[in-house]
Motif scaffolding. Structure first.
Motif, PDB file in Angstrom:
ATOM      1  N   GLN A  69      29.919  -0.949  -3.530  1.00  0.00           N
ATOM      2  CA  GLN A  69      28.710  -0.486  -3.632  1.00  0.00           C
ATOM      3  C   GLN A  69      28.484   0.801  -4.648  1.00  0.00           C
ATOM      4  O   GLN A  69      27.542   1.194  -5.187  1.00  0.00           O
ATOM      5  CB  GLN A  69      27.879   0.235  -2.416  1.00  0.00           C
ATOM      6  N   LEU A  70      29.784   1.630  -4.541  1.00  0.00           N
ATOM      7  CA  LEU A  70      30.016   2.719  -5.606  1.00  0.00           C
ATOM      8  C   LEU A  70      29.778   2.007  -6.966  1.00  0.00           C
ATOM      9  O   LEU A  70      29.144   2.634  -7.755  1.00  0.00           O
ATOM     10  CB  LEU A  70      31.335   3.381  -5.371  1.00  0.00           C
ATOM     11  N   GLU A  71      30.672   0.932  -7.482  1.00  0.00           N
ATOM     12  CA  GLU A  71      30.575   0.383  -8.820  1.00  0.00           C
ATOM     13  C   GLU A  71      29.241  -0.141  -9.087  1.00  0.00           C
ATOM     14  O   GLU A  71      28.746   0.173 -10.137  1.00  0.00           O
ATOM     15  CB  GLU A  71      31.699  -0.594  -8.921  1.00  0.00           C
ATOM     16  N   GLU A  72      28.676  -0.834  -8.186  1.00  0.00           N
ATOM     17  CA  GLU A  72      27.163  -1.489  -8.425  1.00  0.00           C
ATOM     18  C   GLU A  72      26.165  -0.224  -8.886  1.00  0.00           C
ATOM     19  O   GLU A  72      25.285  -0.261  -9.609  1.00  0.00           O
ATOM     20  CB  GLU A  72      26.621  -1.927  -7.161  1.00  0.00           C
ATOM     21  N   LYS A  73      26.331   1.029  -8.074  1.00  0.00           N
ATOM     22  CA  LYS A  73      25.552   1.818  -8.273  1.00  0.00           C
ATOM     23  C   LYS A  73      25.766   2.994  -9.393  1.00  0.00           C
ATOM     24  O   LYS A  73      24.987   3.765  -9.940  1.00  0.00           O
ATOM     25  CB  LYS A  73      25.374   3.101  -6.968  1.00  0.00           C
ATOM     26  N   THR A  74      27.173   3.121  -9.910  1.00  0.00           N
ATOM     27  CA  THR A  74      27.432   4.169 -10.827  1.00  0.00           C
ATOM     28  C   THR A  74      28.277   3.698 -11.911  1.00  0.00           C
ATOM     29  O   THR A  74      28.528   4.229 -12.819  1.00  0.00           O
ATOM     30  CB  THR A  74      28.339   5.267  -9.969  1.00  0.00           C
ATOM     31  N   THR A  75      28.742   2.341 -11.734  1.00  0.00           N
ATOM     32  CA  THR A  75      29.933   1.800 -12.569  1.00  0.00           C
ATOM     33  C   THR A  75      31.314   2.221 -12.400  1.00  0.00           C
ATOM     34  O   THR A  75      32.059   1.890 -13.217  1.00  0.00           O
ATOM     35  CB  THR A  75      29.478   1.595 -14.025  1.00  0.00           C
ATOM     36  N   ALA A 174      28.369  11.506  -5.949  1.00  0.00           N
ATOM     37  CA  ALA A 174      26.814  11.272  -5.618  1.00  0.00           C
ATOM     38  C   ALA A 174      26.121  12.802  -5.717  1.00  0.00           C
ATOM     39  O   ALA A 174      25.023  12.679  -6.029  1.00  0.00           O
ATOM     40  CB  ALA A 174      26.363  10.660  -4.252  1.00  0.00           C
ATOM     41  N   ARG A 181      25.338   8.093 -14.534  1.00  0.00           N
ATOM     42  CA  ARG A 181      25.382   6.893 -13.757  1.00  0.00           C
ATOM     43  C   ARG A 181      25.405   5.593 -14.751  1.00  0.00           C
ATOM     44  O   ARG A 181      25.178   4.740 -14.438  1.00  0.00           O
ATOM     45  CB  ARG A 181      24.679   6.803 -12.549  1.00  0.00           C
TER      46      ARG A 181
END
Length: 182
Positions: A69-75, A174, A181
């Motif tokens: 989820q972190l990578e999906e939201k922030t790369t 976050a 992001r």
């Protein structure tokens, strides 16, 4: 007598040349590239590599889902790696070599994070890519480890130590207004 002076002079020049070009033994500050590190085989959608075998499978899944989820939201590419030992390297040397071998972070952003844990050596490190060092400074990373990793490790609870640390880093990113992001 002239011949002896020439030989002496040439010997001094050769020793000086060796000294200046690095013919002497390497410095203790340099990383010895001959020392082996344990590099996991990178798998798609896998961010937890428990090579030290001390995180439960359920907790690996929970942490892995957070990092997806972190990578999906922030790369941001954040990987957790546990190892049996440091193979006579410092935690800093090992983490830098491992982060480079894994190619952590997007190449144009250098936004990788590595949580490296060696249970045998009782060492832990957050290695932060240069693209995130303005947000996750050394002092912030140290405080996160001191507050979230160390207390659980002292109780031999590596599940909580890793989860709490990952969660704290994600929350810190976050809450940061400094991180772009993507």
């Amino acid at each position: 007598m002239g011949q002896k002076i020439k030989v002496y002079f040439l010997t001094v020049l050769l020793l000086l040349a060796c000294f200046l070009t690095g013919c002497t033994s390497s410095s203790n500050n340099e990383i010895d590239n001959t020392q082996k590190i344990l590099v996991p085989k990178v798998l798609k959608d896998t961010y937890v590599y428990d090579q030290g075998d001390f995180i439960s499978n359920d907790q690996e899944d929970v942490i892995n889902n957070l990092l997806i989820q972190l990578e999906e939201k922030t790369t941001v590419e954040f990987v957790v790696v546990t190892i049996p030992n440091l193979n006579n390297l410092t935690i800093e040397e090992y983490s830098v070599k491992l982060a480079r071998e894994l190619g952590l972070g997007k190449s144009d952003q250098n936004n990788g994070i590595l949580l490296l844990v060696s249970k045998t050596d009782a060492k832990v490190r957050l290695e932060i890519g240069t693209g995130l060092q303005g947000v996750l400074t050394d002092s912030v990373s140290g405080r996160i480890l001191d507050k979230f990793f160390v207390p659980s490790r002292e109780k031999e609870n590596y599940d909580d130590a890793c989860f709490n640390t990952v969660n704290a880093v994600i929350n810190y990113i976050a809450d940061s207004e400094e991180y772009d992001r993507g």
